[in-house]
Structure formats: structure tokens, C-alpha cells
Design an enzyme around this catalytic site. Structure first.
Site, mmCIF file in Angstrom:
data_model
loop_
_atom_site.group_PDB
_atom_site.id
_atom_site.type_symbol
_atom_site.label_atom_id
_atom_site.label_comp_id
_atom_site.label_asym_id
_atom_site.label_seq_id
_atom_site.Cartn_x
_atom_site.Cartn_y
_atom_site.Cartn_z
ATOM 1 N N ASP B 152 -32.981 -44.029 3.693
ATOM 2 C CA ASP B 152 -33.505 -43.064 2.720
ATOM 3 C C ASP B 152 -34.562 -43.747 1.859
ATOM 4 O OD1 ASP B 152 -33.416 -40.899 0.522
ATOM 5 O OD2 ASP B 152 -31.896 -40.175 1.906
ATOM 6 N N ASP B 161 -22.767 -48.342 -11.327
ATOM 7 C CA ASP B 161 -21.742 -47.908 -10.373
ATOM 8 C C ASP B 161 -21.771 -48.710 -9.072
ATOM 9 O OD1 ASP B 161 -21.023 -46.089 -12.250
ATOM 10 O OD2 ASP B 161 -21.628 -44.312 -11.134
ATOM 11 N N HIS B 184 -33.610 -39.809 -4.453
ATOM 12 C CA HIS B 184 -32.909 -39.204 -3.310
ATOM 13 C C HIS B 184 -31.951 -40.185 -2.636
ATOM 14 C CE1 HIS B 184 -32.712 -37.240 0.742
ATOM 15 N NE2 HIS B 184 -32.921 -36.125 0.077
ATOM 16 N N ASN B 279 -33.414 -27.657 5.612
ATOM 17 C CA ASN B 279 -33.340 -26.651 4.543
ATOM 18 C C ASN B 279 -34.353 -25.534 4.754
ATOM 19 O OD1 ASN B 279 -31.547 -28.488 3.240
ATOM 20 N ND2 ASN B 279 -33.319 -29.585 2.436
ATOM 21 N N ALA B 295 -31.995 -34.071 13.662
ATOM 22 C CA ALA B 295 -30.631 -33.526 13.761
ATOM 23 C C ALA B 295 -30.445 -32.690 15.018
ATOM 24 C CB ALA B 295 -30.303 -32.698 12.522
ATOM 25 N N SER B 353 -29.362 -32.511 2.679
ATOM 26 C CA SER B 353 -29.382 -33.957 2.405
ATOM 27 C C SER B 353 -28.134 -34.401 1.657
ATOM 28 C CB SER B 353 -30.589 -34.325 1.539
ATOM 29 O OG SER B 353 -31.762 -34.360 2.287
#
Lengths: 83, 404
Positions: B152, B161, B184, B279, B295, B353
Site C-alpha cells: 500500500d 500503536d 491509506h 468501488n 482482484a 480497501s
């Protein structure tokens, strides 16, 4: 979109067929001899990337090539729209 | 009518999964023939059929649905083919395996099949709605011992984190480091592998114990070429990733030889590749969209998005008639809370995503649980999915579920 009749070289991806995975470097040499500017030889996945002048479709005829395709550019959508 | 004496076990649907052997794999007619002969079912619908609208994985009458890209058929067996023991155990060397189809629910409540969630899942103090809906909170696994890769825009390595995490990062973008400035990539990595106890807010990450491989294949401006992405895939496979998550794609119907071949070689090497379906739908306006590259590669798992009522997201692309253009599985992809580069820290956004790293993270949990890799891991994920109301062309096998 990249048009195949464009004058300059275009970025392409060459997929190596299963029978030539072990001989990928030799195939890269044949691609160079055929006019391709080879940038990456990705042995673990059997892919060669680079750029080639018009007539790049003929690279598909080389022994060991499963396919040749113009490279895409993937772009994320603008913020605020589905990602 | 007499009630059939054979009652399916509580944890199974009464249907069976037939796994076609490698010789027949990809041969739709031969696959249909073995399914017909073994099960006694005449009507075998294939995901390669011209009208995907005819597909319905939830069908209950006699019939069979062949997932051509998997070499697996889901079959309601003709009763006289079931032996006196109540078991359906055909011996046919064209089949690798026959097993009862399982039902997997989140432990905390049995969600009714075929019904939209009555009251939507909501983010609470403990966890995001997506982790609740996919049973992640009840899973004993954390992805320990599993390597997961996200390809990405990179990751914010300064984010609190991820401070103590085992992260290997690499940039495939000329002149840019793996440090994420776009956002993203940090969001997707967070969903896939964020911590149990984040610095603030609810838990949002799935495989908190996994080793994280971060390949930057999309630039700070959010774009990347096939060369960058394929190089990232090659790196991730070589680095030992059991799962690769790719929340990227191009709106192109035609399958790419390169991605399909790499997806196939990845599976053979024990690496499952999951990718966002795309999308490009606008369902409220009657446009179902279509699954794009990569995909739509048969060997890459296509992930659609559902919202907190488990309805298909308005933007989530639908299956195409192109072999491989199926939706394989669905995951939470609307209003998804996850990590974001500093100083913002967190963000809530939507898209296929966001659904994709839910599947990748859950794949790591299954990989830890069972040791399954590659195609076997794919089958486990699809087999454990919770059936949903919308048809398979929109949600595939259903909502991804963690091991319970």
C-alpha cells in the site's frame, strides 16, 4: 492509456511461462536482444518488467513468454470517496 | 411425508463440499460431470456461467453450485446417495476431498442466516463494529508465528500503536521511504494487524500477534505501477508472507496474465493473496459495477464490502461474467475506524480497501489455528464464511469469520 502505436517505449510486464522459470535470466537476455529495456527480473514470481518500443506485442512470441501486457498505473481515489 | 431420518449435525448445513482434483481443475464440463455423477444432482450451476444472477449459494433445494475458480462444488446431495450411516462418502479419484459444509457463527450470538442485521453493529468502547461482526474478539489466535504483508502507501512507523511491533518495511517507490504520509496504508495495516490495546479508542486490528511486512507500492500521492506492485508481491513471498493484502486496483475487466500467474504461483508457494474488489458500483443508481484488476484474477481472493447492517455497500463492485471476476468473500468496509498517520492518529473511512485487510488479518488467525497455507487456507476462509442475504455475486461465500 498507453497506445500501442505511440512512438516512445512504454512500460511493459512480461510473464514467464512455467517451463522457463528456472531460466528466467536467459529469457531476460532474449528480451534485451529483442529491444526491451529490462528493469526488474522478479525470479520468485517469474515476472520481468521494463519498457519496450512500439511492436512490443511481438515479445509474446519469444520462447518462454506466457504473456506481455502494458503496465497499468493504480491510483487511490480522492479522500472523501470510497477507498 | 416422512421426515428424513438423517439430521445434519448442528454445526453443518446438510450440504457437502466436493473438492475437484487438479487434473479436472479449470475444466468446467468435466467438473460438472463428476459433481453430477457423484451427487445425483442434475442441475450444476457454475460461477463461470454466463448469468451470474442465477447463482445463489444459499439455495436449499437439490442442486449444486460449482466454484469454478476454486475447483470446489457445494452440493445438496440426492438422499439415496447418502449411506445408511447418514454419511455421504463417495469414493471417486476425481475428488480430492468430500466434507460436510460447516456453519460458523460468532460465538456470542447466532446471527440469523439470510436476514439483514436487525440492529446495526456499532463501534463500542471495546472494539470496532467490524471486529465484532467477524468474530475476531472471540478468537483465541492472534496470528502469532504468521507473517502478513500489506502492499500500500507504507505505514506511519512513528505511530504509538505500532511502537513495539515486529515490522519489516520496504519501499518500491523511487525516492520515497516506506513512511506513510498518505494515510491509506496505515489504515489498512491497522485493520489487518493493529494492537489489542491501542493508545486510545476501541480495538480495530485483527492479527495483533503477526509479524508485519509493509511494502510501499503506492506513492505518497497514492499511485503505483504494476512494476512496483509486482515487485512488492515478489518481495513479500520471498520474505515468507503467508498472506498478502492488496487494497488497490484498476477498473479493468480483462484479467491480467501477470497478476493471475503471480497469484497462482503465490498459492503454490503457500501465500494467499487477497485484493479489494473495487468501488466502481453505485448500486443506489442501479450500477452494480465490476471487479477489476487484480482482484478479478481467479487465484486472487476478491473481497467485497458490507456495512454495519451486513448489507452490501453501495460502492462495492459486483461479480462479472469473466472467469475469476467473482466476489469470493465479504468483510466490513463502511465506516471503518483504524490507525492514521500522526498527528491525526485515527480515521474512519469506507471502501473495499477497508474490507480487504479484515480478510487478510482473519486469514492469519486461521493460518495459525490450522496450519493451512495457500489454497487450503483459501478454502478454510471461504468455508467458514457466514452466509449473508445478498447473492453470491455481491458477497461471495458471505461474511468472513474468525476461528471460534
Amino acid at each position: 492509456m498507453n497506445a500501442s502505436h505511440s512512438e516512445g517505449p512504454i512500460p511493459v510486464t512480461v510473464t514467464v511461462d512455467d517451463a522457463h522459470l528456472a531460466a528466467i535470466d536467459e529469457l531476460a537476455a532474449r528480451l534485451r536482444a529483442a529491444g526491451m529495456d529490462v528493469e526488474q527480473v522478479l525470479a520468485p514470481v517469474g515476472v520481468i518488467t521494463g519498457s519496450a518500443p512500439s511492436g512490443w506485442e511481438a515479445l509474446a512470441d519469444l520462447d518462454g513468454v506466457a504473456g506481455v501486457e502494458p503496465q497499468r498505473t493504480m491510483r487511490l481515489p480522492p479522500p472523501g470517496t470510497p477507498q | 411425508m416422512m421426515r428424513p431420518s438423517r439430521e445434519p449435525a448442528a454445526s453443518t448445513t446438510g450440504r457437502y463440499l466436493l473438492v475437484i482434483n487438479d487434473d479436472l481443475f479449470g475444466d468446467d464440463e468435466a467438473s460438472r460431470a463428476v459433481v453430477r455423477e457423484v451427487s445425483g444432482v442434475q442441475e450444476v450451476v457454475s460461477t463461470r456461467d454466463a448469468q451470474p444472477g442465477a447463482l445463489d449459494a444459499r439455495q436449499t433445494g437439490p442442486g449444486a453450485l460449482l466454484f469454478a475458480e476454486l475447483g470446489v462444488a457445494v452440493v445438496t446431495v440426492v438422499p439415496d446417495r447418502v449411506g445408511a450411516t447418514g454419511l455421504f462418502e463417495p469414493a471417486d479419484d476425481r475428488l480430492i476431498a468430500v466434507e460436510p459444509e460447516r456453519i460458523v457463527h460468532a460465538l456470542q450470538d447466532a446471527v440469523p442466516v439470510d436476514a439483514l442485521q436487525d440492529s446495526p453493529f456499532i463501534d463500542d468502547a471495546e472494539a470496532t463494529w467490524g471486529l465484532q461482526a467477524t468474530g475476531v474478539l472471540a478468537a483465541a489466535e492472534s496470528g502469532a508465528g504468521i507473517s502478513v504483508a500489506v502492499l500500500d502507501t507504507g505505514i506511519d512507523l512513528r505511530h504509538p500503536d505500532f511502537a513495539d511491533r515486529d515490522i519489516t518495511s520496504r519501499s518500491f517507490v523511487d525516492g520515497q521511504t516506506a513512511q506513510d504520509v498518505q494515510g491509506h496504508g496505515t489504515h489498512c495495516a491497522g485493520t489487518m494487524a493493529g494492537p489489542v490495546d491501542p493508545a486510545e479508542g476501541p480495538r480495530y486490528g485483527v492479527a495483533n500477534g503477526a509479524r508485519l511486512l509493509v511494502g510501499k507500492v503506492l506513492s505518497d500521492q497514492g499511485s503505483g505501477t504494476d512494476a512496483d506492485i509486482l515487485a512488492g508481491m515478489s518481495w513479500a513471498i520471498s520474505a515468507g508472507a503467508q498472506v498478502i493484502s492488496m487494497s488497490l486496483g484498476a477498473d479493468q475487466r480483462e484479467i491480467s496474465t501477470a497478476y493471475e500467474t503471480v497469484g497462482r504461483r503465490a498459492l503454490a508457494a503457500g501465500t494467499l493473496v487477497v485484493a479489494a474488489a473495487g468501488n466502481n458500483a453505485s448500486r443506489s443508481e442501479g450500477d452494480p459495477g465490476f471487479v477489476g484488476v487484480p482482484a478479478n484474477s481467479p487465484s486472487i481472493m476478491a473481497v467485497g464490502a458490507v456495512d454495519a447492517t451486513l448489507a452490501v455497500a453501495d460502492f462495492s463492485a459486483s461479480a462479472t461474467e469473466v472467469g475469476g471476476g467473482e466476489i469470493d468473500i465479504a468483510a466490513p468496509g463502511v465506516q471503518v475506524h483504524s490507525s492514521w498517520p500522526l498527528p491525526r492518529r485515527y480515521n474512519t473511512i469506507s471502501g473495499t480497501s477497508m474490507a480487504t485487510p479484515h480478510v487478510a488479518g482473519i486469514a492469519a488467525l486461521w493460518a495459525e489455528r490450522s496450519g493451512a497455507r495457500g489454497r487450503a487456507l483459501w478454502d478454510e476462509l471461504v468455508g467458514a464464511a457466514q452466509p449473508l442475504g445478498p447473492p453470491a455475486q455481491d458477497v461471495g461465500a458471505g461474511l468472513v469469520q474468525a476461528p471460534s
